[in-house]
Motif scaffolding. Sequence first.
Motif, mmCIF file in Angstrom:
data_model
loop_
_atom_site.group_PDB
_atom_site.id
_atom_site.type_symbol
_atom_site.label_atom_id
_atom_site.label_comp_id
_atom_site.label_asym_id
_atom_site.label_seq_id
_atom_site.Cartn_x
_atom_site.Cartn_y
_atom_site.Cartn_z
ATOM 1 N N UNK A 59 98.966 141.499 -11.511
ATOM 2 C CA UNK A 59 97.895 140.501 -11.630
ATOM 3 C C UNK A 59 96.534 141.191 -11.736
ATOM 4 N N UNK A 60 95.626 140.582 -12.469
ATOM 5 C CA UNK A 60 94.294 141.164 -12.688
ATOM 6 C C UNK A 60 93.567 141.353 -11.369
ATOM 7 N N UNK A 61 93.021 142.546 -11.194
ATOM 8 C CA UNK A 61 92.234 142.862 -10.008
ATOM 9 C C UNK A 61 91.488 144.163 -10.297
ATOM 10 N N UNK A 62 90.169 144.088 -10.522
ATOM 11 C CA UNK A 62 89.409 145.299 -10.843
ATOM 12 C C UNK A 62 89.539 146.391 -9.785
ATOM 13 N N UNK A 63 89.858 146.027 -8.555
ATOM 14 C CA UNK A 63 89.985 147.021 -7.486
ATOM 15 C C UNK A 63 91.216 147.909 -7.670
ATOM 16 N N UNK A 64 92.107 147.546 -8.594
ATOM 17 C CA UNK A 64 93.300 148.363 -8.828
ATOM 18 C C UNK A 64 92.992 149.641 -9.609
ATOM 19 N N UNK A 65 91.825 149.684 -10.244
ATOM 20 C CA UNK A 65 91.426 150.907 -10.943
ATOM 21 C C UNK A 65 90.684 151.814 -9.962
ATOM 22 N N UNK A 66 91.084 153.077 -9.823
ATOM 23 C CA UNK A 66 90.340 153.961 -8.925
ATOM 24 C C UNK A 66 88.913 154.165 -9.445
ATOM 25 N N UNK A 67 87.944 153.718 -8.669
ATOM 26 C CA UNK A 67 86.543 153.701 -9.107
ATOM 27 C C UNK A 67 86.000 155.094 -9.374
ATOM 28 N N UNK A 68 86.510 156.109 -8.678
ATOM 29 C CA UNK A 68 86.005 157.459 -8.916
ATOM 30 C C UNK A 68 86.441 157.985 -10.281
ATOM 31 N N UNK A 69 87.608 157.546 -10.768
ATOM 32 C CA UNK A 69 88.091 157.978 -12.083
ATOM 33 C C UNK A 69 87.602 157.074 -13.209
ATOM 34 N N UNK A 70 87.467 155.781 -12.907
ATOM 35 C CA UNK A 70 87.127 154.787 -13.929
ATOM 36 C C UNK A 70 85.997 153.878 -13.460
ATOM 37 N N UNK A 71 84.776 154.416 -13.352
ATOM 38 C CA UNK A 71 83.662 153.576 -12.908
ATOM 39 C C UNK A 71 83.428 152.417 -13.884
ATOM 40 N N UNK A 72 83.124 151.256 -13.325
ATOM 41 C CA UNK A 72 83.018 150.026 -14.116
ATOM 42 C C UNK A 72 81.958 150.118 -15.210
ATOM 43 N N UNK A 73 80.920 150.920 -15.004
ATOM 44 C CA UNK A 73 79.863 150.991 -16.015
ATOM 45 C C UNK A 73 80.222 151.902 -17.192
ATOM 46 N N UNK A 74 81.391 152.547 -17.143
ATOM 47 C CA UNK A 74 81.764 153.435 -18.228
ATOM 48 C C UNK A 74 83.113 153.138 -18.860
#
Length: 197
Positions: free
Chosen positions: A25-40
């Motif tokens: 299910x969709x959840x932005x928190x599932x992406x590791x923020x250090x590897x995939x920052x939301x602004x990039x």
Amino acid sequence: MDTLTLDPEDVTASLKTVLHVGCGMADPAKLPADAFPADGWRELRLDIDPSVMPDIVASITDMSVLAEGAVDAVWSSHNLEHLRAHEVPLALSEFCRVLRPGGFALMTMPDLQRVAILVAQGLLEEPAYVSAAGPISPIDILYGYRPSIEGGNDFMAHRTGFTIGSLSAHMTRAGFVDVQVESDGRFALWARGVRPA
């Protein structure tokens, strides 16, 4: 079937694309923020289960709907262990194929070497740790989370497993370079590999 190409008119086209395989299910928190920052980064979601409403319904062993070199990164969290052993090379080859040259795959999965220590101590069904879903025992790490499977979600069954050495070898055979695999010191492996430039 036509392969998927990204729309150059898309307003997010300047962002890099991470293919989130086995996304659930969709959840932005599932992406590791250090590897995939939301602004990039923008997330492209792929899952075999249509009920989780992914962008792409496909198996990780056949992502032919995506063109070669279609994405900048692949993120896989606890997917490869759900495959049969003979399917692992197919999935890893697909991860490498859909990456642009120089793109990377980042993966995490159970560390069976660490789990084996608890099994050898006779602690097969004792909780090893507590997750958001509840207590996780070595038997759950080996074969899949029992409550989910009991509830009818057979996608949660585990069919294979990895150690640092075995995963490194699989990734190298699939064509990745600069392969790095390490244990988090608990019960997970983390791996990164690059598609050759």
